[in-house]
Design a protein around this motif. Structure first.
Motif, PDB file in Angstrom:
ATOM      1  N   GLN A 189      -0.668  -6.845  -5.129  1.00 23.00           N
ATOM      2  CA  GLN A 189      -0.410  -8.267  -4.920  1.00 23.00           C
ATOM      3  C   GLN A 189       0.751  -8.511  -3.960  1.00 23.00           C
ATOM      4  O   GLN A 189       0.824  -9.571  -3.329  1.00 23.00           O
ATOM      5  N   LEU A 190       1.670  -7.558  -3.843  1.00 24.02           N
ATOM      6  CA  LEU A 190       2.790  -7.716  -2.919  1.00 24.02           C
ATOM      7  C   LEU A 190       2.288  -7.612  -1.480  1.00 24.02           C
ATOM      8  O   LEU A 190       1.441  -6.770  -1.170  1.00 24.02           O
ATOM      9  N   PRO A 191       2.793  -8.444  -0.587  1.00 23.66           N
ATOM     10  CA  PRO A 191       2.237  -8.491   0.772  1.00 23.66           C
ATOM     11  C   PRO A 191       2.436  -7.227   1.589  1.00 23.66           C
ATOM     12  O   PRO A 191       1.685  -6.977   2.532  1.00 23.66           O
ATOM     13  N   THR A 192       3.444  -6.417   1.266  1.00 19.64           N
ATOM     14  CA  THR A 192       3.669  -5.183   2.032  1.00 19.64           C
ATOM     15  C   THR A 192       3.389  -3.942   1.197  1.00 19.64           C
ATOM     16  O   THR A 192       3.943  -2.881   1.449  1.00 19.64           O
ATOM     17  N   ALA A 193       2.540  -4.073   0.192  1.00 18.17           N
ATOM     18  CA  ALA A 193       2.150  -2.941  -0.648  1.00 18.17           C
ATOM     19  C   ALA A 193       0.708  -2.552  -0.346  1.00 18.17           C
ATOM     20  O   ALA A 193       0.005  -3.222   0.416  1.00 18.17           O
ATOM     21  N   GLY A 194       0.274  -1.450  -0.938  1.00 10.80           N
ATOM     22  CA  GLY A 194      -1.100  -1.001  -0.765  1.00 10.80           C
ATOM     23  C   GLY A 194      -1.208   0.124   0.242  1.00 10.80           C
ATOM     24  O   GLY A 194      -0.241   0.830   0.533  1.00 10.80           O
ATOM     25  N   LEU A 195      -2.393   0.306   0.771  1.00  7.47           N
ATOM     26  CA  LEU A 195      -2.641   1.403   1.703  1.00  7.47           C
ATOM     27  C   LEU A 195      -1.845   1.214   2.996  1.00  7.47           C
ATOM     28  O   LEU A 195      -1.630   0.082   3.441  1.00  7.47           O
ATOM     29  N   PRO A 196      -1.398   2.303   3.602  1.00  6.56           N
ATOM     30  CA  PRO A 196      -0.642   2.184   4.848  1.00  6.56           C
ATOM     31  C   PRO A 196      -1.522   1.705   5.995  1.00  6.56           C
ATOM     32  O   PRO A 196      -2.723   1.988   6.043  1.00  6.56           O
ATOM     33  N   HIS A 197      -0.907   0.972   6.912  1.00  4.03           N
ATOM     34  CA  HIS A 197      -1.614   0.611   8.136  1.00  4.03           C
ATOM     35  C   HIS A 197      -1.821   1.873   8.971  1.00  4.03           C
ATOM     36  O   HIS A 197      -0.928   2.713   9.079  1.00  4.03           O
ATOM     37  N   GLN A 198      -2.988   1.989   9.557  1.00  2.04           N
ATOM     38  CA  GLN A 198      -3.272   3.165  10.388  1.00  2.04           C
ATOM     39  C   GLN A 198      -2.686   2.932  11.778  1.00  2.04           C
ATOM     40  O   GLN A 198      -3.194   2.136  12.560  1.00  2.04           O
ATOM     41  N   LEU A 199      -1.607   3.648  12.058  1.00  5.74           N
ATOM     42  CA  LEU A 199      -0.903   3.553  13.333  1.00  5.74           C
ATOM     43  C   LEU A 199      -1.110   4.838  14.109  1.00  5.74           C
ATOM     44  O   LEU A 199      -1.485   5.872  13.544  1.00  5.74           O
ATOM     45  N   ALA A 200      -0.849   4.789  15.403  1.00  4.92           N
ATOM     46  CA  ALA A 200      -1.140   5.949  16.252  1.00  4.92           C
ATOM     47  C   ALA A 200       0.004   6.947  16.300  1.00  4.92           C
ATOM     48  O   ALA A 200      -0.227   8.152  16.390  1.00  4.92           O
ATOM     49  N   ASN A 201       1.246   6.449  16.240  1.00  6.97           N
ATOM     50  CA  ASN A 201       2.382   7.344  16.450  1.00  6.97           C
ATOM     51  C   ASN A 201       3.659   6.664  15.968  1.00  6.97           C
ATOM     52  O   ASN A 201       3.640   5.519  15.497  1.00  6.97           O
ATOM     53  N   TRP A 202       4.789   7.371  16.097  1.00 13.39           N
ATOM     54  CA  TRP A 202       6.070   6.856  15.625  1.00 13.39           C
ATOM     55  C   TRP A 202       6.494   5.610  16.404  1.00 13.39           C
ATOM     56  O   TRP A 202       7.083   4.697  15.845  1.00 13.39           O
ATOM     57  N   LYS A 203       6.167   5.550  17.676  1.00 17.37           N
ATOM     58  CA  LYS A 203       6.519   4.385  18.497  1.00 17.37           C
ATOM     59  C   LYS A 203       5.842   3.131  17.950  1.00 17.37           C
ATOM     60  O   LYS A 203       6.448   2.062  17.885  1.00 17.37           O
TER      61      LYS A 203
END
Length: 378
Positions: A189-203
């Motif tokens: 229910q928290l807006p920044t919880a749950g599965l991670p966003h799939q990002l390409a790299n550290w940048k």
């Protein structure tokens, strides 16, 4: 926005274990954290180095230092839990750990005195007030920032494995939810919880965190509570998907699984392999299946829709990781996963106790107290 990553030399390990304080007579959660933490605080120190507050006064989180092996982390936890347990016993209270308390009412719980929790409640309102949930977080060291996001992405394929093994929250406010892990659904229910966003790299990670902070979605990256997330200060990947684990045996088994997986992915990256990025829809569906069915879930293992029992996938994974475990010195703890599969994860054990006592959930609390004291049933 540049986010420095304090790289680790190897697959170091840190574990955080959220423990519930329960009244021994009633089985209800009891708000004793401040009293106990003050009692066990070392003289001359502002706080205990290995035990701290969580959102509610009914919870104490015990944490390890930076450990090299799972055995070292377990011993670290054992010492601190012993201190907390002794102080709780003086107050006719005991320690349990489960993803949710079987029957205590979230609306009646006392919030910890830390001002940041008051700010969290003010900002999030009902979703935060309902966070009467408990988990285990495992940090594993990573050797370089550029590896972190590929490792986080690859680890998402193992979300159902971790969740099925650890699921321990079938009950909520005195009712059987029909889920193996209601904790995961409450936390989402928290807006920044749950599965991670799939990002390409550290940048991309730095750019995304910068956006969240500039738009005041968060005040610091500590408020991104993904199921698996980078922890730049510690130089780790943090596996946060697990429900609370009732026994140190289970904590060690899950800790070994996390350490072995991160170590293997780190080495594969060094060898030039492109780490897998599972399809987002597959990861979401598999997480739901594990939350609903636990160890009886059938999970999707490829884009064609091939389905296998998660218990079989876990058994195969343990066998595959055993050479890594032997190198890291945690083969005994990784083998503990077989004991969890044999005894059944906590949600199944809790339901069995409730059924044997005609639905009396106080018996479930007593069984959790016994497991915390005696270890995983054989």
């Amino acid at each position: 926005m540049r986010i420095p990553f304090n790289r680790s030399e190897g697959a170091s390990l840190g574990i955080e274990w959220e423990l519930e304080l329960v009244d021994l007579a009633s089985g209800e959660l009891t708000p004793l954290a401040s009293e106990i933490l003050e009692q066990i605080r070392p003289a001359g120190q502002p706080s205990h180095p290995r035990a701290k507050h969580e959102l509610f006064e009914n919870t104490i989180e015990v944490i390890t230092g930076v450990c090299r092996t799972v055995e070292e982390a377990m011993e670290d936890l054992r010492v601190t839990v012993g201190e907390v347990s002794a102080a709780a016993a003086e107050r006719d209270a005991g320690l349990i750990c489960s993803g949710s308390h079987p029957f205590s009412d979230w609306a009646l719980q006392k919030v910890s005195p830390d001002p940041r929790y008051a700010l969290l409640l003010d900002r999030m309102q009902l979703p935060a007030r309902q966070l009467l949930t408990f988990g285990v977080h495992v940090h594993v060291g990573v050797r370089a920032a550029e590896k972190v996001i590929p490792i986080v992405n690859a680890l998402t394929q193992y979300v159902p494995h971790f969740l099925a093994l650890s699921a321990s929250s079938p009950f909520w406010a005195g009712a059987d939810t029909g889920l193996a892990s209601v904790r995961t659904k409450i936390f989402e229910q928290l807006p920044t919880a749950g599965l991670p966003h799939q990002l390409a790299n550290w940048k991309q990670f730095e750019a995304y965190m910068d956006l969240l902070i500039r738009t005041k979605a968060i005040s610091s990256i500590r408020e991104v509570w993904w199921d698996i997330r980078p922890h730049p200060d510690f130089g780790t990947v943090e596996v946060r998907i697990c429900d609370g684990l009732p026994t140190l045996d289970e904590v060690g088994a899950v800790g070994a699984l996390a350490q072995c997986l991160v170590e293997r992915l780190d080495r594969e990256y060094d060898r030039g392999y492109t780490l897998p990025v599972p399809r987002g829809w597959v990861v979401r569906e598999n997480k739901w299946r594990a939350a609903r069915h636990g160890i009886d879930a059938e999970v999707i293992v490829d884009d064609r829709g091939t389905v296998v029992p998660v218990a079989d996938a876990i058994t195969d994974l343990v066998e595959d990781l055993m050479p890594t475990a032997r190198r890291l010195g945690c083969s005994e703890q990784l083998s503990g996963i077989e004991r969890i599969l044999a005894a059944g994860p906590s949600y199944a054990r809790q339901r069995a106790v409730a059924d044997a006592h005609e639905g009396d959930l106080r018996a479930v609390v007593h069984s959790l107290l016994a497991e915390a004291r005696d270890g995983l049933p054989r």
